[in-house]
Design a protein around this motif. Structure first.
Motif, mmCIF file in Angstrom:
data_model
loop_
_atom_site.group_PDB
_atom_site.id
_atom_site.type_symbol
_atom_site.label_atom_id
_atom_site.label_comp_id
_atom_site.label_asym_id
_atom_site.label_seq_id
_atom_site.Cartn_x
_atom_site.Cartn_y
_atom_site.Cartn_z
ATOM 1 N N TYR A 174 17.273 -2.211 1.998
ATOM 2 C CA TYR A 174 17.184 -1.151 1.594
ATOM 3 C C TYR A 174 15.002 -0.985 2.625
ATOM 4 N N TYR A 175 15.069 -0.167 3.018
ATOM 5 C CA TYR A 175 13.436 -0.387 3.896
ATOM 6 C C TYR A 175 12.650 0.846 3.731
ATOM 7 N N TYR A 176 11.435 0.727 3.593
ATOM 8 C CA TYR A 176 10.424 1.856 3.452
ATOM 9 C C TYR A 176 9.250 1.752 4.323
ATOM 10 N N HIS A 177 9.387 3.023 5.006
ATOM 11 C CA HIS A 177 8.069 2.524 6.395
ATOM 12 C C HIS A 177 7.016 3.945 5.572
ATOM 13 N N TYR A 178 6.146 3.513 5.423
ATOM 14 C CA TYR A 178 4.833 4.020 6.114
ATOM 15 C C TYR A 178 3.282 3.869 7.039
ATOM 16 N N LYS A 179 2.794 5.332 6.989
ATOM 17 C CA LYS A 179 1.493 4.631 8.621
ATOM 18 C C LYS A 179 0.377 5.149 7.903
ATOM 19 N N TYR A 180 -0.904 4.429 7.652
ATOM 20 C CA TYR A 180 -2.329 4.793 7.238
ATOM 21 C C TYR A 180 -2.642 4.668 8.566
ATOM 22 N N SER A 181 -3.703 5.909 8.648
ATOM 23 C CA SER A 181 -4.912 5.305 9.945
ATOM 24 C C SER A 181 -5.544 5.997 9.481
ATOM 25 N N TYR A 182 -7.074 4.887 9.617
ATOM 26 C CA TYR A 182 -8.434 4.742 9.345
ATOM 27 C C TYR A 182 -9.466 4.668 10.648
ATOM 28 N N LYS A 183 -10.513 4.404 10.788
ATOM 29 C CA LYS A 183 -11.270 4.337 12.079
ATOM 30 C C LYS A 183 -12.138 3.503 11.287
ATOM 31 N N PRO A 184 -11.928 2.225 11.801
ATOM 32 C CA PRO A 184 -13.608 0.653 10.568
ATOM 33 C C PRO A 184 -14.615 1.112 12.080
ATOM 34 N N ASN A 185 -14.221 1.560 12.953
ATOM 35 C CA ASN A 185 -15.791 1.706 13.962
ATOM 36 C C ASN A 185 -15.409 2.803 15.070
ATOM 37 N N SER A 186 -15.169 2.853 16.488
ATOM 38 C CA SER A 186 -14.918 3.875 17.143
ATOM 39 C C SER A 186 -13.868 3.638 17.838
ATOM 40 N N GLU A 187 -12.948 3.036 17.019
ATOM 41 C CA GLU A 187 -11.634 3.019 17.823
ATOM 42 C C GLU A 187 -10.597 3.591 16.253
ATOM 43 N N VAL A 188 -9.752 4.009 16.963
ATOM 44 C CA VAL A 188 -8.360 4.903 15.842
ATOM 45 C C VAL A 188 -7.480 3.995 15.372
ATOM 46 N N ILE A 189 -6.930 3.140 14.386
ATOM 47 C CA ILE A 189 -6.250 2.084 13.415
ATOM 48 C C ILE A 189 -4.659 2.616 13.371
ATOM 49 N N ASP A 190 -3.609 2.657 13.529
ATOM 50 C CA ASP A 190 -2.423 3.091 12.909
ATOM 51 C C ASP A 190 -1.762 1.416 12.216
ATOM 52 N N LEU A 191 -2.207 1.781 11.141
ATOM 53 C CA LEU A 191 -1.490 0.386 10.120
ATOM 54 C C LEU A 191 0.561 1.055 9.775
ATOM 55 N N ILE A 192 0.681 0.565 10.295
ATOM 56 C CA ILE A 192 1.903 0.349 9.568
ATOM 57 C C ILE A 192 2.219 -0.823 8.990
ATOM 58 N N MET A 193 3.745 -0.189 7.309
ATOM 59 C CA MET A 193 3.390 -0.693 6.603
ATOM 60 C C MET A 193 5.322 -0.696 6.279
ATOM 61 N N SER A 194 6.035 -1.912 6.096
ATOM 62 C CA SER A 194 7.005 -1.454 5.959
ATOM 63 C C SER A 194 7.483 -2.944 5.488
ATOM 64 N N ASP A 195 8.372 -2.210 3.763
ATOM 65 C CA ASP A 195 9.252 -2.982 3.241
ATOM 66 C C ASP A 195 10.974 -3.348 3.305
ATOM 67 N N TYR A 196 11.312 -4.183 3.398
ATOM 68 C CA TYR A 196 12.716 -4.973 3.803
ATOM 69 C C TYR A 196 13.088 -5.414 2.295
ATOM 70 N N TYR A 197 14.385 -5.310 1.868
ATOM 71 C CA TYR A 197 15.523 -5.795 0.692
ATOM 72 C C TYR A 197 16.462 -5.968 1.601
ATOM 73 N N TRP A 198 17.097 -7.568 1.209
ATOM 74 C CA TRP A 198 18.443 -7.793 1.557
ATOM 75 C C TRP A 198 19.263 -8.407 0.207
ATOM 76 N N THR A 199 21.006 -7.544 0.358
ATOM 77 C CA THR A 199 21.904 -8.100 -1.111
ATOM 78 C C THR A 199 22.468 -8.943 0.248
ATOM 79 N N LYS A 200 22.538 -9.816 1.316
ATOM 80 C CA LYS A 200 23.599 -9.209 1.454
ATOM 81 C C LYS A 200 23.408 -10.862 2.467
ATOM 82 N N LYS A 201 23.808 -11.659 2.556
ATOM 83 C CA LYS A 201 23.034 -12.738 3.799
ATOM 84 C C LYS A 201 24.058 -12.537 5.442
#
Length: 201
Positions: free
Chosen positions: A39-66
């Motif tokens: 299972y997995y999930y990806h999300y993208k959040y954009s923000y502007k801490p100063n003069s730059e624009v940042i895209d933060l990509i957040m991912s979650d991963y889950y394994w049920t088999k080795k």
């Protein structure tokens, strides 16, 4: 610049886990391999801490088999590629990975390899220079089953408003600084059409 406000980062992650975990996507495109997350999930959040624009990509991963590769002598990474489309792998240089921005609970030591700057890949074979960053672990043998792992990374946006496709590809390769052909085992886990400098896909 790295994301400074840890409180909001943790709060955002908590909301994602609570609200979105039931909607996690089951892997499909990688079904011929054994190292992709169940299972997995990806999300993208954009923000502007100063003069730059940042895209933060957040991912979650889950394994049920080795995986056979969850062992000594291998690295496990997730490639984050920005391309023209999900069917056209031509590089679209809309952002730069921010070195040191990786935050993950994958087993240490972590792996942060910026292939876009690799002269062997980018100067000799320009057509394959589309991997912004390989992010993961140098110690996949310690990955625990039935456990959620997060992987967050920040990208400095170079072309705000530009449309592109974000590909996420899990990859395993021998634990060396240079891997001769055949280079690695990989598969396409997910691909999203999105816009640089905007939140969501």
């Amino acid at each position: 610049m790295q994301f400074k406000n840890w409180y909001w980062a943790l709060a955002a992650m908590a909301v994602l886990l609570v609200l979105n975990t039931p909607n996690a996507c089951a892997a499909g495109a990688c079904d011929t391999e054994d190292f992709y997350p169940t299972y997995y999930y990806h999300y993208k959040y954009s923000y502007k801490p100063n003069s730059e624009v940042i895209d933060l990509i957040m991912s979650d991963y889950y394994w049920t088999k080795k995986s056979q590769y969850f062992a000594d002598g291998y690295y496990l990474s997730f490639d984050y590629l920005r391309t023209v489309s999900c069917t056209d792998a031509t590089d679209k240089d809309v952002y730069d990975y921010i070195t040191g921005s990786l935050r993950t609970n994958l087993p240490k030591p972590h792996r942060e390899n910026i292939e876009e700057w690799n002269p062997i890949i980018c100067w000799i074979d320009v057509g394959t220079c589309d991997e912004e960053a390989e992010l993961g672990t140098r110690n996949p043998k310690d990955i625990q089953l039935n456990t959620w792992y997060y992987l967050d990374a920040e990208f400095k946006v170079k072309a705000v408003g530009e449309k592109y496709a974000m590909r996420v590809e899990p990859e395993v390769e021998p634990a060396t600084n240079y891997t001769p052909p055949p280079w690695e085992e990989w598969c396409q886990l997910a691909c999203y059409y999105t816009t640089a400098g905007s939140s969501g896909w």
